[in-house]
Write an enzyme that holds these catalytic residues in place. Structure first.
Site, PDB file in Angstrom:
ATOM      1  N   ASP A  33      49.474  38.379  32.820  1.00 19.01           N
ATOM      2  CA  ASP A  33      48.684  39.547  33.193  1.00 19.01           C
ATOM      3  C   ASP A  33      47.711  39.927  32.072  1.00 19.01           C
ATOM      4  O   ASP A  33      48.021  39.777  30.892  1.00 19.01           O
ATOM      5  CB  ASP A  33      49.632  40.720  33.485  1.00 19.01           C
ATOM      6  N   ASN A  81      46.365  38.920  45.480  1.00 20.98           N
ATOM      7  CA  ASN A  81      45.068  38.512  44.929  1.00 20.98           C
ATOM      8  C   ASN A  81      44.059  38.159  46.007  1.00 20.98           C
ATOM      9  O   ASN A  81      42.852  38.103  45.737  1.00 20.98           O
ATOM     10  CB  ASN A  81      45.236  37.323  43.982  1.00 20.98           C
TER      11      ASN A  81
END
Length: 309
Positions: A33, A81
């Site tokens: 991340d 996503n």
């Protein structure tokens, strides 16, 4: 000069951390991340953050090899996503496609016997990415020294839901007896990829959550979790060693807990249960202090060890 001092300090600290680690987890899962936030911080394009993050991923593979880790799962592209703008998805797909081909052709991958697998709803990915997946998997399918699982179009809830739907369908058609459903029944219907439960989850970027990642393999195994502030492109070997140390401390704590429960059983159970309780205690006795054991007879009799009959 400052850079030299920092590098020297990092080198010394790295050696100290290595000295504190006795072993390593078999399976590490990583949530990479912070690529976009890193790029914004550095005043770069988002795509450059992802590219620098890919370099960290390559370094991570080397660290795993050095430490004897046997399996690595990377959270590369989640089902969430797909909600990103098309141009952002295209950049990610370009990079994923490129790196899959690079990994599949890299000498170090073949020398180390790395098997590459993609896990997730890969049918949702563009054709070019699916072709890169097929290439990487076919090039490495004969290896088993190290397993690299790349989570693409992955979501833990979707994985579990798919397994439940398959089971329900088999029950409905009469191919599966509800009374026969067990852990293995579910595992056989999860995405093919991970060969073992997850021992340690690492997440970079400051968030302290596992974000729907490998709930069956990690939560079911009570995997240790390590959350750290650096964005993924900034993640260093020192950070990884700290994560391994966290795992070891967690494992030590688990062993002590099991040993103390067994000790309580030895002190409390009836004669009929005593043999089993002492057998558990023998396995974890090294986790207890002499003081805790002083009033309990846990001498080991090889002829009566659990499993020796």
């Amino acid at each position: 000069m400052r850079s030299w001092i920092r590098d020297r300090a990092n080198s010394v600290y790295e050696r100290l951390l290595k000295g504190e680690i006795d072993g390593a987890p078999a399976h590490v899962a990583v949530i990479q991340d912070g690529n976009r936030r890193y790029a914004r911080k550095e005043g770069e394009e988002t795509s450059e953050g992802h590219r620098e993050g890919a370099e960290t991923t390559e370094a991570l593979l080397e660290w795993c090899d050095e430490l004897g880790i046997e399996e690595l799962t990377l959270y590369t592209f989640s089902t969430e996503n797909f909600d990103r703008p098309a141009d952002q998805r295209a950049v990610l797909f370009d990079l994923i496609e490129e790196k899959l081909y690079d990994f599949a052709d890299a000498d170090r991958v073949h020398e180390a016997g790395v098997r590459i697998r993609a896990i997730g709803e890969t049918h949702r990915l563009p054709t070019r990415v699916r072709e890169a997946i097929d290439y990487a998997e076919s090039r490495t399918e004969g290896y088993d020294q190290f397993h690299l699982n790349i989570a693409l179009a992955y979501g833990g809830r979707a994985e579990l839901l798919g397994a439940v739907e398959e089971i329900a369908s088999d029950v409905d058609t009469g191919d599966l007896d509800p009374g026969e459903i067990d852990v293995e029944t579910v595992e056989n219907r999860l995405y093919e990829g991970p060969t073992r439960d997850v021992d340690l989850i690492v997440r970079t970027g400051g968030d302290e959550r596992t974000s729907n990642f490998l709930p069956w393999h990690a939560n079911g195994n009570e995997a240790a979790a390590y959350f750290c502030a650096p964005y993924w492109p900034e993640f260093r070997k020192i950070d990884f060693l700290r994560a391994i140390r966290t795992y070891e401390h967690r494992a030590d704590s688990w062993r002590r807990t099991r040993a103390r429960r067994a000790l309580a059983l030895v002190r409390a159970v009836s004669d009929a249960e005593l043999h089993t309780a002492k057998g558990v205690l023998r396995r974890f006795r090294d986790s207890l202090s002499p003081r805790e054991l002083e009033d309990v007879d846990v001498s080991i009799d090889p002829e009566h060890e659990p499993g020796s009959d």
